[in-house]
Design an enzyme around this catalytic site. Structure first.
Site, PDB file in Angstrom:
ATOM      1  N   GLU A   1     -11.512  -5.848   3.285  1.00 42.07           N
ATOM      2  CA  GLU A   1     -10.042  -5.592   4.299  1.00 42.07           C
ATOM      3  C   GLU A   1     -10.363  -5.949   5.325  1.00 42.07           C
ATOM      4  OE1 GLU A   1      -8.333  -2.219   3.757  1.00 42.07           O
ATOM      5  OE2 GLU A   1      -6.974  -2.133   4.722  1.00 42.07           O
TER       6      GLU A   1
ATOM      7  N   ASP B   1     -14.171   3.483  -0.180  1.00 43.97           N
ATOM      8  CA  ASP B   1     -14.071   3.932   1.561  1.00 43.97           C
ATOM      9  C   ASP B   1     -15.479   4.115   1.776  1.00 43.97           C
ATOM     10  OD1 ASP B   1     -12.576   4.053   4.264  1.00 43.97           O
ATOM     11  OD2 ASP B   1     -14.488   4.761   4.427  1.00 43.97           O
TER      12      ASP B   1
ATOM     13  N   ASP C   1       0.521  -0.753  -0.035  1.00 39.75           N
ATOM     14  CA  ASP C   1      -0.289   0.531  -0.306  1.00 39.75           C
ATOM     15  C   ASP C   1       1.120   1.514  -0.042  1.00 39.75           C
ATOM     16  OD1 ASP C   1      -3.200   1.019   1.516  1.00 39.75           O
ATOM     17  OD2 ASP C   1      -1.547   2.257   0.923  1.00 39.75           O
TER      18      ASP C   1
ATOM     19  N   HIS D   1     -12.258  -0.268   0.617  1.00 39.02           N
ATOM     20  CA  HIS D   1     -11.224   0.253   1.564  1.00 39.02           C
ATOM     21  C   HIS D   1     -11.688  -0.197   2.890  1.00 39.02           C
ATOM     22  CE1 HIS D   1      -9.411   3.516   4.865  1.00 39.02           C
ATOM     23  NE2 HIS D   1      -8.359   2.344   4.332  1.00 39.02           N
TER      24      HIS D   1
ATOM     25  N   GLU E   1      -9.490   4.524  -2.311  1.00 40.30           N
ATOM     26  CA  GLU E   1      -9.813   5.307  -1.336  1.00 40.30           C
ATOM     27  C   GLU E   1      -9.737   6.443  -1.024  1.00 40.30           C
ATOM     28  OE1 GLU E   1      -6.335   2.695   0.660  1.00 40.30           O
ATOM     29  OE2 GLU E   1      -6.106   4.763   2.026  1.00 40.30           O
TER      30      GLU E   1
ATOM     31  N   GLU F   1      -1.053  -1.091  -4.395  1.00 38.74           N
ATOM     32  CA  GLU F   1      -2.242  -0.539  -4.180  1.00 38.74           C
ATOM     33  C   GLU F   1      -1.912   1.162  -4.034  1.00 38.74           C
ATOM     34  OE1 GLU F   1      -4.635  -1.453  -1.368  1.00 38.74           O
ATOM     35  OE2 GLU F   1      -5.002   0.592  -0.425  1.00 38.74           O
TER      36      GLU F   1
HETATM   37  C1  LIG Z   1      -1.727   1.202   5.024  1.00 35.28           C
HETATM   38  C2  LIG Z   1      -2.051   2.400   4.735  1.00 35.28           C
HETATM   39  O1  LIG Z   1      -0.219   3.151   5.083  1.00 35.28           O
HETATM   40  C3  LIG Z   1      -3.333   3.567   5.171  1.00 35.28           C
HETATM   41  O2  LIG Z   1      -2.490   3.130   7.092  1.00 35.28           O
HETATM   42  C4  LIG Z   1      -4.542   2.762   5.126  1.00 35.28           C
HETATM   43  O3  LIG Z   1      -5.283   2.593   5.988  1.00 35.28           O
HETATM   44  C5  LIG Z   1      -4.936   2.202   3.813  1.00 35.28           C
HETATM   45  O4  LIG Z   1      -4.464   2.859   3.107  1.00 35.28           O
HETATM   46  C6  LIG Z   1      -5.761   0.914   3.527  1.00 35.28           C
HETATM   47  O5  LIG Z   1      -5.553   0.129   2.719  1.00 35.28           O
HETATM   48  O6  LIG Z   1      -5.793   0.139   4.766  1.00 35.28           O
HETATM   49 MG   LIG Z   2      -4.779   1.743   1.227  1.00 34.83          MG
END
Ligand SMILES: C[C@H](O)[C@H](O)[C@@H](O)[C@@H](O)C(=O)O
Ligand SMILES: [Mg+2]
Length: 394
Positions: A338, A291, A214, A318, A268, A240
């Site tokens: 997720e 999200d 990510d 997300h 997201e 990602e």
């Molecule tokens: C883990 C990532 O850096 C973000 O903190 C997270 O919130 C988001 O991008 C994800 O896809 O879970």
């Molecule tokens: Mg992410």
């Protein structure tokens, strides 16, 4: 048959974890040298909180009907979102039947279009929409997923996001998504560290366990391309959110650049059917990741999902706790979900929006059965031990 009308609209704020899950204490994996667009400034490279990733806090939207039934939801937004809910959106809610969620959404969106369209305003609209669906379910004594057409499978399966995919595999998750730690500002040395970390994790989890990176909007096209190529032999399943959410052109190029078989994902920080139409029509991603608390809520995600399904694209929201679970279980083009590992070391399963929700289900062996969602609305209640602040009482 009309339902009990909405009598009160309340918007609260609260800090410390919960929906604004980046709002954690010191030493949490989620704030440990994660690559971001701000990493070009050394002062803001170690901690995302240093540049304000948690500045908003959680927005809690509460809708009370005339018969005393209360629906609520949480999302990221804090005081500015509370202001928008109480001072602007509430006029489209008071006295209304919660079953009119289409008309209410339309009025909330187009009345704020002159200053909204994406980001905070759509977070606020999403929070209201989620609270509407929660209230609807509680008035109808139905889980939200029943109202969305019912489960298309018996259980949800999850990949885990966090610093320890090796532990996620032991806990039964289907994959592990790592936060990328080094971006272009740290040059070739940083790129090599990213590859080495993935290689170390691949050695621990074996060849078949999904591993993803990510990149949280931190890269440029050249760096993302080189990272993808360097990680291909390590079986990186997807890269990602490599680029800025506004760089639709860059994502289209990245999809052409990455090695065959590697997926490009994003979404997201995108909002509404119009934003996701752009991602689809410009061929930006293989998997869309809206999200539900930031893209427009249930009412808008239904439209986004249908657009994607018509083009054969997956929608894997997300991580947003029960709000995405009730959606994913009802969509054929959302085959998995997720789960964000909010334990500080990512070595244990704790409720994603802890401590704000009572009754929040968590994956067991990386899965949640559809029957675990069989409670009215989203099936959770506010934690009464959490003190809420109402900054703009109407
Ligand atoms: C883990 C990532 O850096 C973000 O903190 C997270 O919130 C988001 O991008 C994800 O896809 O879970
Ligand atoms: Mg992410």
């Amino acid at each position: 048959m009309a339902l009990s009308k909405i009598k009160y609209v309340r918007a609260f704020t609260v800090r410390g974890g919960g929906a604004d899950y980046h709002d954690q204490g010191d030493g949490h994996w989620i704030d440990d040298h994660v690559a971001t667009p701000m990493a070009r400034y050394p002062d803001y490279r170690q901690s995302r909180q240093s540049f304000g990733i948690n500045v908003l806090g959680t927005l809690v939207v509460e809708l009370e009907a005339e018969d005393g039934t209360v629906g609520f939801a949480v999302t990221t937004g804090g005081e500015p979102a509370a202001y928008i809910v109480e001072k602007h959106l509430s006029r489209f809610l008071i006295g209304r039947d919660p079953a009119e969620y289409e008309k209410i959404w339309d009025q909330m969106y187009f009345s704020t279009q002159y200053y909204g369209r994406k980001g905070l305003v759509i977070n606020a609209i999403s929070g209201v929409d989620l609270a509407l669906w929660d209230l609807l379910g509680k008035l109808r004594d139905e889980p939200v997923y029943h109202m969305l057409g019912g489960a298309v499978r018996d259980e949800l399966q999850f990949y885990a996001t966090g610093a320890r995919p090796d532990v996620a595999k032991e806990l039964g998750f289907i994959g592990g998504k790592l936060p990328l730690r080094h971006g272009p500002a740290e040059g070739l040395e940083g790129l090599h560290k990213n590859v080495a970390l993935l290689a170390d994790m691949r050695a621990k989890v074996g060849d078949d366990f999904w591993l993803m990176y990510d990149c949280w909007m931190s890269l440029n096209l050249d760096y993302a391309t080189r990272l993808a190529i360097a990680c291909h032999d390590l079986g990186l399943k997807w890269i990602e959110e490599a680029l800025s959410p506004d760089d639709y052109w860059g994502y289209a190029d990245l999809r052409r650049n990455v090695p065959r078989g590697m997926l490009v994902t994003t979404g997201e920080h995108e909002a509404t059917r119009w934003g996701f139409r752009m991602l689809l029509e410009m061929e930006c991603a293989d998997i869309l990741q809206p999200d539900i608390g930031w893209c427009g809520g249930v009412t808008e995600l239904l439209k986004i999902s249908a657009l994607a399904d018509a083009r054969g694209k997956l929608v894997v929201p997300h991580g947003s706790s029960v709000y995405s679970y009730h959606f994913v279980i009802t969509r054929h083009n959302s085959p998995f979900a997720e789960f964000l590992m909010m334990h500080p070391e990512a070595t244990d399963v704790v409720p994603m929006f802890a401590p704000q929700l009572l009754g929040e289900p968590v994956p067991e062996n990386g899965r949640i059965r559809a029957s675990a969602l069989d409670k009215p609305g989203f099936g959770v209640e506010r934690n009464p031990d959490i003190t809420l602040h109402r900054p703009y009482p109407n």
